[in-house]
Design a protein around this motif. Structure first.
Motif, PDB file in Angstrom:
ATOM      1  N   SER A  29       0.829  -1.203   0.000  1.00 38.86           N
ATOM      2  CA  SER A  29       0.000   0.000   0.000  1.00 38.86           C
ATOM      3  C   SER A  29       0.865   1.255   0.000  1.00 38.86           C
ATOM      4  N   GLU A 140       4.171 -10.899   6.274  1.00 33.32           N
ATOM      5  CA  GLU A 140       3.500  -9.983   7.205  1.00 33.32           C
ATOM      6  C   GLU A 140       4.482  -9.472   8.256  1.00 33.32           C
ATOM      7  N   ALA A 143       6.686  -6.852   6.638  1.00 27.50           N
ATOM      8  CA  ALA A 143       5.991  -5.576   6.486  1.00 27.50           C
ATOM      9  C   ALA A 143       5.939  -4.821   7.816  1.00 27.50           C
ATOM     10  N   CYS A 144       5.643  -5.512   8.875  1.00 26.21           N
ATOM     11  CA  CYS A 144       5.586  -4.855  10.191  1.00 26.21           C
ATOM     12  C   CYS A 144       6.954  -4.334  10.603  1.00 26.21           C
ATOM     13  N   ARG A 147       7.779  -1.210   8.673  1.00 26.62           N
ATOM     14  CA  ARG A 147       6.739  -0.176   8.756  1.00 26.62           C
ATOM     15  C   ARG A 147       6.036   0.028   7.407  1.00 26.62           C
ATOM     16  N   LYS A 149       2.756  -1.659   4.763  1.00 24.44           N
ATOM     17  CA  LYS A 149       1.482  -2.365   4.822  1.00 24.44           C
ATOM     18  C   LYS A 149       1.133  -2.921   3.448  1.00 24.44           C
ATOM     19  N   ASN A 151      -1.824  -3.873   0.812  1.00 32.74           N
ATOM     20  CA  ASN A 151      -3.145  -3.333   0.504  1.00 32.74           C
ATOM     21  C   ASN A 151      -4.179  -4.451   0.596  1.00 32.74           C
ATOM     22  N   LYS A 152      -5.057  -4.361   1.597  1.00 38.70           N
ATOM     23  CA  LYS A 152      -6.031  -5.425   1.837  1.00 38.70           C
ATOM     24  C   LYS A 152      -6.978  -5.609   0.657  1.00 38.70           C
TER      25      LYS A 152
END
Length: 373
Positions: A29, A140, A143-144, A147, A149, A151-152
């Protein structure tokens, strides 16, 4: 194109073997805007650059500030702590360095192109499905930690192969939606991998533009119609065509040549000769062998491993770099670029294959294909 080609080469090979696969499509995202500068700099320090280059790149993201203006009101200036410019070559290089460690520890096949990520694994056994889920958990965590995200709205899974168990996967707390087809950088891929949807989509776009030309342009001279066809219609029929060709694309090329005044009574082949044009089939054949040259001897030669196998024989006739032709069961595999181009490549004369550069190869190839319309 090379990363996407290698990815789907593996997928079609698995399908030809009768294996079922799960292909996960993910998208970061606002990827270029959210790259944290502090993490980016720490990753730059781990890469081998000379001191001057490292210092210049470290200084480049800093010193920028921004504020928001609404009518006559202004916010305070805030330092820019994230983001790389997508339009600059340096920005793209920095982004690739930033996401370079995303594949660390991944068990399945992972493909990255800018902010688009694809994950593929064999799912006909529980172990394969579990491996995909572990890889999604790793992505995941990456990504965390960075920092970023995903895109859901763009989570998708394509279940490929007969009798696919269509297992459900999740990324974080979100379940990934199953889809019968997915657009990958402008090419529509469905769960059968036969590209029929892409054929229809390309023909629809091309015929729609050609219809606008018919209705909106009164001139029927070749000086007007040919540039419009070349600039507005043909690109829809040739975009990323090595990935999805061959296949029917409608009557766009034939109808376009009919628009030119004075050529209506001629056959399609005679119109092409009169206009000095090549058929789409010849243009695609030319594009295929040029791409093969780039993989074997040109810009992509470091990526050829797994795509082509050089035939080992002391009794070879013709060119000295013949490729091994395999036997395949499915049409999906037989029509894929890395398989269909082998027969054409092996028929090229030695002087074409031995060209010292891409420019020389193209010139010699035109001569070798001179009798093809």
């Amino acid at each position: 194109m090379k990363t996407r080609m290698a990815f789907y080469n593996g997928v079609t090979a698995l399908v030809d073997e009768g294996r079922t696969t799960g292909v996960i499509y993910l998208d970061l995202s606002k990827a270029f805007d959210t790259v944290p500068h502090d993490i980016l700099v720490s990753k730059l320090e781990r890469h081998v650059f000379d001191g001057w280059t490292t210092q210049r790149i470290r200084n480049w993201p800093y010193g920028h500030a921004q504020r928001v203006a609404v009518n006559e009101s202004m916010s305070k200036w805030r330092p820019v702590t994230s983001g790389v410019p997508q339009v600059l070559v340096l920005g793209l290089v920095l982004f690739n360095i930033f996401v370079g460690d995303m594949a660390s520890g991944i068990e399945c096949s992972l493909s990255k192109f800018a902010d688009n990520t694809k994950l593929c694994g064999v799912v006909d056994m529980p172990e394969g499905r579990e491996a995909i889920q572990r890889d999604l958990d790793r992505l995941e965590r990456w990504a965390c930690a960075n920092r970023m995200k995903f895109n859901k709205a763009k989570y998708k899974v394509l279940h490929v192969g007969r009798c696919n168990p269509k297992h459900s996967y999740r990324l974080g707390e979100e379940w990934i939606e199953s889809s019968p087809e997915e657009k990958d950088l402008g090419v529509l891929i469905d769960e059968k991998l036969n590209m029929s949807l892409q054929y229809a989509l390309a023909a629809q776009k091309a015929n729609r533009v050609l219809g606008c030309i018919k209705r909106g342009v009164t001139s029927r001279s070749r000086e007007v119609i040919l540039p419009l066809y070349s600039a507005l219609v043909r690109p829809h029929l040739e975009y990323s065509v090595q990935l999805w060709a061959p296949g029917p694309v409608g009557a766009s090329p034939e109808e376009a040549t009919k628009l030119i005044r004075g050529l209506e009574p001629l056959s399609y082949e005679d119109r092409l000769r009169e206009l000095g044009l090549f058929s789409l089939e010849k243009r695609r054949l030319t594009g295929d062998v040029i791409a093969a040259f780039q993989y074997l001897k040109g810009a992509y030669n470091k990526s050829r491993e797994g795509l082509f196998t050089v035939a080992c024989s002391d009794r070879m006739r013709g060119n000295g770099l013949k490729l091994k032709e395999g036997r395949f069961r499915s049409d999906v595999r037989k029509k894929f670029f890395t398989v269909r181009v082998v027969r054409h490549w092996n028929r090229l004369p030695r002087e074409v294959v031995d060209a010292p550069s891409l420019e020389v190869f193209k010139a010699r190839l035109d001569g070798a294909l001179g009798n093809v319309v």
